[in-house]
Motif scaffolding. Sequence first.
Motif, PDB file in Angstrom:
ATOM      1  N   CYS A  87      39.196 -44.561 -99.714  1.00 23.47           N
ATOM      2  CA  CYS A  87      37.897 -44.555 -99.039  1.00 23.47           C
ATOM      3  C   CYS A  87      38.079 -44.496 -97.523  1.00 23.47           C
ATOM      4  CB  CYS A  87      37.090 -45.786 -99.426  1.00 23.47           C
ATOM      5  SG  CYS A  87      36.518 -45.780-101.153  1.00 23.47           S
ATOM      6  N   ASP A  88      39.020 -45.278 -97.004  1.00 23.56           N
ATOM      7  CA  ASP A  88      39.283 -45.238 -95.565  1.00 23.56           C
ATOM      8  C   ASP A  88      39.759 -43.854 -95.138  1.00 23.56           C
ATOM      9  OD1 ASP A  88      38.589 -47.886 -95.308  1.00 23.56           O
ATOM     10  OD2 ASP A  88      40.644 -48.637 -95.379  1.00 23.56           O
ATOM     11  N   ARG A  89      40.587 -43.242 -95.953  1.00 21.97           N
ATOM     12  CA  ARG A  89      41.079 -41.897 -95.649  1.00 21.97           C
ATOM     13  C   ARG A  89      39.941 -40.889 -95.625  1.00 21.97           C
ATOM     14  NH1 ARG A  89      44.599 -38.542 -93.199  1.00 21.97           N
ATOM     15  NH2 ARG A  89      45.226 -36.770 -94.485  1.00 21.97           N
ATOM     16  N   LEU A  90      39.041 -40.975 -96.587  1.00 23.94           N
ATOM     17  CA  LEU A  90      37.913 -40.044 -96.641  1.00 23.94           C
ATOM     18  C   LEU A  90      36.962 -40.249 -95.465  1.00 23.94           C
ATOM     19  CD1 LEU A  90      37.186 -40.073-100.488  1.00 23.94           C
ATOM     20  CD2 LEU A  90      38.042 -38.156 -99.123  1.00 23.94           C
ATOM     21  N   VAL A  91      36.788 -41.492 -95.045  1.00 22.50           N
ATOM     22  CA  VAL A  91      35.966 -41.750 -93.865  1.00 22.50           C
ATOM     23  C   VAL A  91      36.626 -41.140 -92.638  1.00 22.50           C
ATOM     24  CG1 VAL A  91      35.099 -43.541 -92.314  1.00 22.50           C
ATOM     25  CG2 VAL A  91      34.872 -43.820 -94.790  1.00 22.50           C
ATOM     26  N   TYR A  92      37.945 -41.316 -92.505  1.00 20.31           N
ATOM     27  CA  TYR A  92      38.694 -40.759 -91.382  1.00 20.31           C
ATOM     28  C   TYR A  92      38.559 -39.240 -91.330  1.00 20.31           C
ATOM     29  CZ  TYR A  92      42.714 -39.110 -88.710  1.00 20.31           C
ATOM     30  OH  TYR A  92      43.510 -38.441 -87.819  1.00 20.31           O
ATOM     31  N   LEU A  93      38.572 -38.617 -92.503  1.00 20.33           N
ATOM     32  CA  LEU A  93      38.456 -37.162 -92.580  1.00 20.33           C
ATOM     33  C   LEU A  93      37.021 -36.681 -92.442  1.00 20.33           C
ATOM     34  CD1 LEU A  93      40.962 -36.505 -95.520  1.00 20.33           C
ATOM     35  CD2 LEU A  93      41.315 -35.988 -93.094  1.00 20.33           C
ATOM     36  N   GLY A  94      36.083 -37.620 -92.309  1.00 21.81           N
ATOM     37  CA  GLY A  94      34.684 -37.230 -92.170  1.00 21.81           C
ATOM     38  C   GLY A  94      34.052 -36.731 -93.442  1.00 21.81           C
ATOM     39  N   ALA A  95      34.669 -37.060 -94.594  1.00 25.16           N
ATOM     40  CA  ALA A  95      34.178 -36.539 -95.871  1.00 25.16           C
ATOM     41  C   ALA A  95      33.184 -37.467 -96.545  1.00 25.16           C
ATOM     42  CB  ALA A  95      35.351 -36.274 -96.815  1.00 25.16           C
ATOM     43  N   VAL A  96      33.279 -38.783 -96.291  1.00 24.52           N
ATOM     44  CA  VAL A  96      32.297 -39.745 -96.794  1.00 24.52           C
ATOM     45  C   VAL A  96      31.956 -40.711 -95.667  1.00 24.52           C
ATOM     46  CG1 VAL A  96      33.193 -39.602 -99.158  1.00 24.52           C
ATOM     47  CG2 VAL A  96      33.949 -41.449 -97.661  1.00 24.52           C
ATOM     48  N   ARG A  97      30.925 -41.488 -95.888  1.00 21.28           N
ATOM     49  CA  ARG A  97      30.490 -42.480 -94.903  1.00 21.28           C
ATOM     50  C   ARG A  97      30.511 -43.862 -95.537  1.00 21.28           C
ATOM     51  NH1 ARG A  97      24.636 -40.738 -94.007  1.00 21.28           N
ATOM     52  NH2 ARG A  97      24.912 -40.125 -96.185  1.00 21.28           N
ATOM     53  N   GLU A  98      30.779 -44.867 -94.718  1.00 15.57           N
ATOM     54  CA  GLU A  98      30.604 -46.237 -95.172  1.00 15.57           C
ATOM     55  C   GLU A  98      29.137 -46.566 -94.964  1.00 15.57           C
ATOM     56  OE1 GLU A  98      30.199 -49.899 -96.212  1.00 15.57           O
ATOM     57  OE2 GLU A  98      29.979 -49.675 -94.041  1.00 15.57           O
ATOM     58  N   LEU A  99      28.463 -47.050 -95.997  1.00 15.25           N
ATOM     59  CA  LEU A  99      27.005 -47.139 -95.990  1.00 15.25           C
ATOM     60  C   LEU A  99      26.445 -48.503 -95.598  1.00 15.25           C
ATOM     61  CD1 LEU A  99      26.392 -45.201 -99.337  1.00 15.25           C
ATOM     62  CD2 LEU A  99      26.190 -44.298 -97.011  1.00 15.25           C
ATOM     63  N   THR A 100      27.267 -49.546 -95.596  1.00 24.00           N
ATOM     64  CA  THR A 100      26.712 -50.886 -95.417  1.00 24.00           C
ATOM     65  C   THR A 100      26.870 -51.440 -94.005  1.00 24.00           C
ATOM     66  OG1 THR A 100      28.755 -52.065 -96.002  1.00 24.00           O
ATOM     67  CG2 THR A 100      27.326 -51.359 -97.818  1.00 24.00           C
ATOM     68  N   GLY A 101      27.905 -51.005 -93.287  1.00 21.28           N
ATOM     69  CA  GLY A 101      28.194 -51.600 -91.986  1.00 21.28           C
ATOM     70  C   GLY A 101      28.871 -52.952 -92.079  1.00 21.28           C
ATOM     71  N   ARG A 102      29.317 -53.330 -93.276  1.00 17.96           N
ATOM     72  CA  ARG A 102      29.966 -54.626 -93.480  1.00 17.96           C
ATOM     73  C   ARG A 102      31.484 -54.475 -93.476  1.00 17.96           C
ATOM     74  NH1 ARG A 102      25.840 -55.374 -98.056  1.00 17.96           N
ATOM     75  NH2 ARG A 102      27.460 -54.414 -99.336  1.00 17.96           N
ATOM     76  N   ASP A 103      32.161 -55.590 -93.293  1.00 21.33           N
ATOM     77  CA  ASP A 103      33.619 -55.611 -93.389  1.00 21.33           C
ATOM     78  C   ASP A 103      34.088 -55.825 -94.814  1.00 21.33           C
ATOM     79  OD1 ASP A 103      33.911 -55.243 -90.640  1.00 21.33           O
ATOM     80  OD2 ASP A 103      33.846 -57.404 -90.237  1.00 21.33           O
ATOM     81  N   THR A 104      33.237 -56.390 -95.642  1.00 18.34           N
ATOM     82  CA  THR A 104      33.577 -56.619 -97.046  1.00 18.34           C
ATOM     83  C   THR A 104      32.436 -56.119 -97.923  1.00 18.34           C
ATOM     84  OG1 THR A 104      32.606 -58.845 -96.977  1.00 18.34           O
ATOM     85  CG2 THR A 104      34.968 -58.653 -96.502  1.00 18.34           C
ATOM     86  N   PHE A 105      32.724 -55.993 -99.223  1.00 17.35           N
ATOM     87  CA  PHE A 105      31.723 -55.507-100.198  1.00 17.35           C
ATOM     88  C   PHE A 105      31.104 -54.191 -99.714  1.00 17.35           C
ATOM     89  CE2 PHE A 105      31.722 -60.185-100.609  1.00 17.35           C
ATOM     90  CZ  PHE A 105      32.178 -60.276-101.920  1.00 17.35           C
ATOM     91  N   ARG A 106      31.957 -53.298 -99.338  1.00 17.21           N
ATOM     92  CA  ARG A 106      31.505 -52.035 -98.786  1.00 17.21           C
ATOM     93  C   ARG A 106      31.119 -51.042 -99.872  1.00 17.21           C
ATOM     94  NH1 ARG A 106      35.499 -50.534 -93.701  1.00 17.21           N
ATOM     95  NH2 ARG A 106      34.477 -51.927 -92.194  1.00 17.21           N
ATOM     96  N   LEU A 107      30.248 -50.117 -99.489  1.00 14.39           N
ATOM     97  CA  LEU A 107      29.868 -48.996-100.349  1.00 14.39           C
ATOM     98  C   LEU A 107      30.051 -47.705 -99.563  1.00 14.39           C
ATOM     99  CD1 LEU A 107      26.554 -50.404-101.883  1.00 14.39           C
ATOM    100  CD2 LEU A 107      28.796 -50.339-102.967  1.00 14.39           C
ATOM    101  N   TYR A 108      30.405 -46.655-100.270  1.00 18.07           N
ATOM    102  CA  TYR A 108      30.678 -45.369 -99.619  1.00 18.07           C
ATOM    103  C   TYR A 108      29.883 -44.267-100.295  1.00 18.07           C
ATOM    104  CZ  TYR A 108      34.660 -47.922 -97.670  1.00 18.07           C
ATOM    105  OH  TYR A 108      35.442 -48.839 -97.015  1.00 18.07           O
TER     106      TYR A 108
END
Length: 294
Positions: free
Chosen positions: A271-292
């Motif tokens: 998930c972190d890799r996909l966010v880095y590549l701009g392919a998905v977004r982290e939707l919650t803005g939280r440090d834990t219990f994240r959704l993408y």
Amino acid sequence: MTFARPEYSIDTDTLPRMPAWVTSARPEAFEDVAFLSGAALNHLHLVLGREEVPKALLRDRLALRAGEACVGFSGRPERAPELRDAIHLLRPGDLPGPAGETYLAWRRAVEWSVSVKALSRVLPTFESCQIATWLDAGNGAPVTRAVVVLDAVLTEAPRAEVPALILADAALAQALGWDHVVPLLAAGLKRTDLRKRGDDLRLACHRALISSTREAVRLAADLARRTAHLKAVAPKLRAKGAGDAVDMFLTRDAVAPGALPLPDRAARRLCDRLVYLGAVRELTGRDTFRLYGV
């Protein structure tokens, strides 16, 4: 040393745009409103026929908006972030609560092909024969059929707003030849509209479809661009199970790392890799219990 994020040029700006005369008009006469809603639905029909549109993902995201609208109709405070949490962070044995149940009903409604059998599973409090009777109540043009179904359900069960709107969208989908429910009416209607009947309800539904269809077309174009980018970066993912994970992102509004077919740590890294590549977004803005999501 720092590394620049790789750039991927994806040209998906090929979807037909809704004509300005549909989106900018402010008609008052019933005939004009009905004409514009028909034009908007026809345009959406063309968009849904395009291969580059991720239809399952579009339906799932529209289900979130419909769920949010219906929760608002009931006077509850939950909005999209809370609805996502209610479903995607459920633990075994937990209940999603009233708001979560509303959202879950919409997600189930868009998942299966339109049929009385499928709708009976989505709406288990109603008999399949009653659902069939309601769906058969409407005839004529697509919007007219949807309004008749909405009116019939709310007349017999005034508090069954969610089932009424799901069945109305199902009737609309059947009339337009769509295989699945595409949530449109709930997001465009106001709470007071659901107390209207006859021609007043029909006018409200035509107006609702103009606005919600315009938004669905915009969302379809946005998701087409985003999913094209995700598909472009997918070959660079080396994790075992990454292909199945990408498929989940291509069909679901939101995904928790724990739902991915990878070990927990590998799922979080992906998930972190996909966010880095701009392919998905982290939707919650939280440090834990994240959704993408895409």
